[in-house]
Structure formats: structure tokens, C-alpha cells
Design a protein around this motif. Structure first.
Motif, mmCIF file in Angstrom:
data_model
loop_
_atom_site.group_PDB
_atom_site.id
_atom_site.type_symbol
_atom_site.label_atom_id
_atom_site.label_comp_id
_atom_site.label_asym_id
_atom_site.label_seq_id
_atom_site.Cartn_x
_atom_site.Cartn_y
_atom_site.Cartn_z
ATOM 1 N N PHE A 198 41.358 7.909 36.521
ATOM 2 C CA PHE A 198 41.347 7.311 37.853
ATOM 3 C C PHE A 198 41.982 5.926 37.885
ATOM 4 O O PHE A 198 41.707 5.146 38.784
ATOM 5 N N ILE A 199 42.823 5.637 36.929
ATOM 6 C CA ILE A 199 43.556 4.377 36.948
ATOM 7 C C ILE A 199 44.669 4.489 37.965
ATOM 8 O O ILE A 199 45.473 5.419 37.924
ATOM 9 N N TYR A 200 44.707 3.532 38.907
ATOM 10 C CA TYR A 200 45.708 3.587 39.962
ATOM 11 C C TYR A 200 46.687 2.417 39.903
ATOM 12 O O TYR A 200 47.731 2.450 40.556
ATOM 13 N N LYS A 201 46.346 1.412 39.131
ATOM 14 C CA LYS A 201 47.218 0.239 39.080
ATOM 15 C C LYS A 201 47.168 -0.353 37.680
ATOM 16 O O LYS A 201 46.094 -0.406 37.049
ATOM 17 N N LEU A 239 50.684 2.857 40.095
ATOM 18 C CA LEU A 239 51.118 4.090 39.465
ATOM 19 C C LEU A 239 51.489 5.110 40.534
ATOM 20 O O LEU A 239 50.701 5.399 41.430
ATOM 21 N N GLY A 240 52.713 5.624 40.446
ATOM 22 C CA GLY A 240 53.218 6.515 41.473
ATOM 23 C C GLY A 240 53.719 5.786 42.696
ATOM 24 O O GLY A 240 54.126 6.419 43.682
ATOM 25 N N GLY A 241 53.710 4.468 42.632
ATOM 26 C CA GLY A 241 54.162 3.663 43.756
ATOM 27 C C GLY A 241 55.158 2.619 43.318
ATOM 28 O O GLY A 241 55.967 2.876 42.435
ATOM 29 N N GLY A 242 55.101 1.473 43.891
ATOM 30 C CA GLY A 242 56.084 0.440 43.624
ATOM 31 C C GLY A 242 55.572 -0.645 42.692
ATOM 32 O O GLY A 242 54.436 -0.608 42.211
ATOM 33 N N ARG A 276 43.270 -0.937 36.481
ATOM 34 C CA ARG A 276 42.211 -0.848 37.488
ATOM 35 C C ARG A 276 41.971 0.606 37.855
ATOM 36 O O ARG A 276 42.911 1.358 38.082
ATOM 37 N N SER A 277 40.691 0.976 37.875
ATOM 38 C CA SER A 277 40.315 2.308 38.314
ATOM 39 C C SER A 277 39.361 2.179 39.491
ATOM 40 O O SER A 277 38.712 1.141 39.668
ATOM 41 N N LYS A 310 33.498 3.833 40.431
ATOM 42 C CA LYS A 310 33.448 2.547 41.108
ATOM 43 C C LYS A 310 34.641 1.738 40.649
ATOM 44 O O LYS A 310 35.292 2.078 39.644
ATOM 45 N N PHE A 311 34.915 0.670 41.363
ATOM 46 C CA PHE A 311 36.043 -0.157 40.983
ATOM 47 C C PHE A 311 35.754 -0.849 39.655
ATOM 48 O O PHE A 311 34.715 -1.459 39.475
ATOM 49 N N MET A 312 36.707 -0.725 38.735
ATOM 50 C CA MET A 312 36.566 -1.369 37.429
ATOM 51 C C MET A 312 37.890 -2.022 37.051
ATOM 52 O O MET A 312 38.963 -1.549 37.423
ATOM 53 N N ASN A 313 37.771 -3.065 36.273
ATOM 54 C CA ASN A 313 38.905 -3.860 35.810
ATOM 55 C C ASN A 313 38.872 -3.885 34.289
ATOM 56 O O ASN A 313 37.846 -4.239 33.702
ATOM 57 N N TYR A 314 39.975 -3.535 33.640
ATOM 58 C CA TYR A 314 40.012 -3.488 32.181
ATOM 59 C C TYR A 314 41.160 -4.351 31.673
ATOM 60 O O TYR A 314 42.215 -4.428 32.309
#
Length: 117
Positions: A29-32, A52-55, A97-98, A102-106
Motif C-alpha cells: 500500500f505504498i503510494y508515494k 507511484l503511478g503518477g508524477g 508512505r502507505s 492507516k497512514f504510515m511514514n517510513y
């Protein structure tokens, strides 16, 4: 548990190039993924923000010199750094970031980039 593995830092002369890589594992679920850097005595600053998958968005200080890209491998990003300047010297960190469950920061461990003659 999400883990980030960075590689590619080192010493390079002004005008040279380096390529950093960051691979995130442990979540679907990482999106950025975002590259930051922190120079001695300075605050951490954003370098490249990759959806991811974007700009991708770049800091003004690196736009036109740095290029972020993704790979066929999931959750893997690269930062191609060209025309490096001494002021690019910093520890470079990868952030992921996923948003599920829930929102998480790694954060990665950081990799040193030194630009010096």
C-alpha cells in the motif's frame, strides 16, 4: 514491517553524476516515495516527491539536474543526479508512505553523497 534499503552514494567531483536507489519492502500500500537530503547544520529538505503511478515534483535547487524514476520492481525508485555541485553534498534519505490500514511514514538509513574536488 516496511523496510527501505538505499544504495548508491559516494564521492564525486563537481559536474559528475551519481545514481541512488531505494527499494521498499513489506507493504502493498505504498503510494508515494520521496527523496530528502540533509546537509550538515541544515534542515532536512525535500529533493524529489514521487507518486507511484503518477508524477514527480522536484525542488527548485535540483530541477533540470536530478531525475527520479521507477522500476518494474515494485516500490523501487531511483534518483539520477547529474551536474552535481558541492552544495548537493548531504545525506540523502528515502521516505515511503502507505495509507492502509492507516497512514504510515517510513525512512531509509540514509546514504552519504559528497561532491568535492
Amino acid at each position: 514491517q516496511v523496510q527501505l534499503v538505499e544504495s548508491g552514494g559516494g564521492l564525486v567531483q563537481p559536474g559528475g553524476s551519481l545514481r541512488l536507489s531505494c527499494a521498499a519492502s513489506g507493504s502493498r500500500f505504498i503510494y508515494k516515495m520521496v527523496w530528502y537530503r540533509q546537509a550538515p547544520g541544515k534542515q532536512r529538505e525535500l529533493v524529489a516527491d514521487i507518486t507511484l503511478g503518477g508524477g514527480t515534483k522536484y525542488a527548485d535547487s535540483v530541477a533540470g539536474r536530478f531525475t527520479a524514476s521507477t522500476d518494474s520492481a515494485p516500490n523501487t525508485v531511483y534518483l539520477q543526479m547529474d551536474s552535481l555541485k558541492p552544495e548537493d553534498t548531504a545525506v540523502y534519505y528515502c521516505n515511503a508512505r502507505s495509507d492502509y490500514p492507516k497512514f504510515m511514514n517510513y525512512w531509509g538509513q540514509g546514504t552519504q553523497v559528497t561532491v568535492s574536488s
